[in-house]
Design a protein around this motif. Structure first.
Motif, mmCIF file in Angstrom:
data_model
loop_
_atom_site.group_PDB
_atom_site.id
_atom_site.type_symbol
_atom_site.label_atom_id
_atom_site.label_comp_id
_atom_site.label_asym_id
_atom_site.label_seq_id
_atom_site.Cartn_x
_atom_site.Cartn_y
_atom_site.Cartn_z
ATOM 1 N N UNK A 1 0.841 -1.204 0.000
ATOM 2 C CA UNK A 1 0.000 0.000 0.000
ATOM 3 C C UNK A 1 0.877 1.256 0.000
ATOM 4 N N UNK A 2 0.308 2.395 -0.397
ATOM 5 C CA UNK A 2 1.099 3.631 -0.397
ATOM 6 C C UNK A 2 1.556 3.994 1.016
ATOM 7 N N UNK A 3 2.762 4.497 1.121
ATOM 8 C CA UNK A 3 3.286 4.938 2.408
ATOM 9 C C UNK A 3 2.774 6.363 2.625
ATOM 10 N N UNK A 4 1.805 6.494 3.522
ATOM 11 C CA UNK A 4 1.211 7.797 3.803
ATOM 12 C C UNK A 4 1.426 8.141 5.271
ATOM 13 N N UNK A 5 1.283 9.425 5.596
ATOM 14 C CA UNK A 5 1.396 9.851 6.986
ATOM 15 C C UNK A 5 0.311 9.190 7.821
ATOM 16 N N UNK A 6 -0.904 9.089 7.276
ATOM 17 C CA UNK A 6 -2.007 8.458 8.014
ATOM 18 C C UNK A 6 -1.664 7.009 8.359
ATOM 19 N N UNK A 7 -1.123 6.253 7.404
ATOM 20 C CA UNK A 7 -0.757 4.854 7.654
ATOM 21 C C UNK A 7 0.319 4.775 8.723
ATOM 22 N N UNK A 8 1.314 5.657 8.640
ATOM 23 C CA UNK A 8 2.398 5.650 9.630
ATOM 24 C C UNK A 8 1.869 6.002 11.021
ATOM 25 N N UNK A 9 0.943 6.964 11.097
ATOM 26 C CA UNK A 9 0.366 7.343 12.390
ATOM 27 C C UNK A 9 -0.454 6.213 13.003
ATOM 28 N N UNK A 10 -0.993 5.320 12.151
ATOM 29 C CA UNK A 10 -1.752 4.150 12.614
ATOM 30 C C UNK A 10 -0.830 2.985 12.978
ATOM 31 N N UNK A 11 0.464 3.183 12.883
ATOM 32 C CA UNK A 11 1.417 2.120 13.204
ATOM 33 C C UNK A 11 1.593 1.123 12.091
ATOM 34 N N UNK A 12 1.258 1.520 10.878
ATOM 35 C CA UNK A 12 1.412 0.642 9.718
ATOM 36 C C UNK A 12 2.632 1.074 8.925
ATOM 37 N N UNK A 13 3.115 0.165 8.079
ATOM 38 C CA UNK A 13 4.258 0.427 7.214
ATOM 39 C C UNK A 13 5.443 0.945 8.028
ATOM 40 N N UNK A 14 6.012 2.089 7.705
ATOM 41 C CA UNK A 14 7.176 2.607 8.437
ATOM 42 C C UNK A 14 6.843 2.857 9.907
ATOM 43 N N UNK A 15 5.591 3.239 10.177
ATOM 44 C CA UNK A 15 5.158 3.527 11.539
ATOM 45 C C UNK A 15 5.123 2.313 12.454
ATOM 46 N N UNK A 16 5.234 1.110 11.894
ATOM 47 C CA UNK A 16 5.250 -0.104 12.720
ATOM 48 C C UNK A 16 6.490 -0.141 13.615
ATOM 49 N N UNK A 17 7.567 0.464 13.156
ATOM 50 C CA UNK A 17 8.796 0.501 13.952
ATOM 51 C C UNK A 17 9.191 1.920 14.359
ATOM 52 N N UNK A 18 8.929 2.885 13.478
ATOM 53 C CA UNK A 18 9.327 4.275 13.750
ATOM 54 C C UNK A 18 8.297 4.941 14.661
ATOM 55 N N UNK A 19 8.291 4.458 15.911
ATOM 56 C CA UNK A 19 7.305 4.930 16.889
ATOM 57 C C UNK A 19 7.950 5.509 18.147
ATOM 58 N N UNK A 20 9.269 5.518 18.188
ATOM 59 C CA UNK A 20 9.968 6.037 19.366
ATOM 60 C C UNK A 20 9.984 5.070 20.537
#
Length: 118
Positions: A78-97
């Motif tokens: 799926x497209x890498x979007x800010x919304x997906x990352x904020x939901x903990x998906x795609x890059x946000x699955x790890x880039x959460x601090x």
């Protein structure tokens, strides 16, 4: 004989460190796919070039990202979007601090300039 520039020396040091890390990680990480530019949307603060070479020394297995969040074939995820990352998906699955990899806590997606380059 002239000395190599700082950029050349840094690139050489990075290449040596990467080769050593790949050797220590074993044959599963023997060859990193080349860096690639990720598709950019209108609201993106700048382009992102993804580097397997920078991620592989910190990630134990390719399946940590692939098959869970990203498909193996480029363009199939799926497209890498800010919304997906904020939901903990795609890059946000790890880039959460909070997530730790390679002995360090992974930086958050709020640190936009770590990936997005103007």
């Amino acid at each position: 004989m002239t000395r190599p520039s700082i950029r050349v020396r840094r690139a050489s040091a990075l290449a040596l460190a990467t080769a050593l890390a790949l050797t220590l990680l074993g044959s599963a990480h023997a060859q990193a796919p080349p860096d690639f530019s990720m598709p950019q949307c209108e609201t993106s603060p700048g382009p992102v070039v993804f580097s397997h070479t920078r991620h592989m020394p910190r990630v134990e297995k390719c399946s940590r990202c692939h098959m869970r969040d990203f498909k193996m074939q480029r363009g199939a995820s799926p497209p890498v979007t800010l919304a997906a990352k904020e939901e903990g998906k795609l890059c946000g699955a790890c880039h959460d601090g909070k997530t730790r990899m390679g002995g360090v806590t992974v930086f958050t997606i709020e640190q936009c300039d770590r990936c997005h380059k103007p």
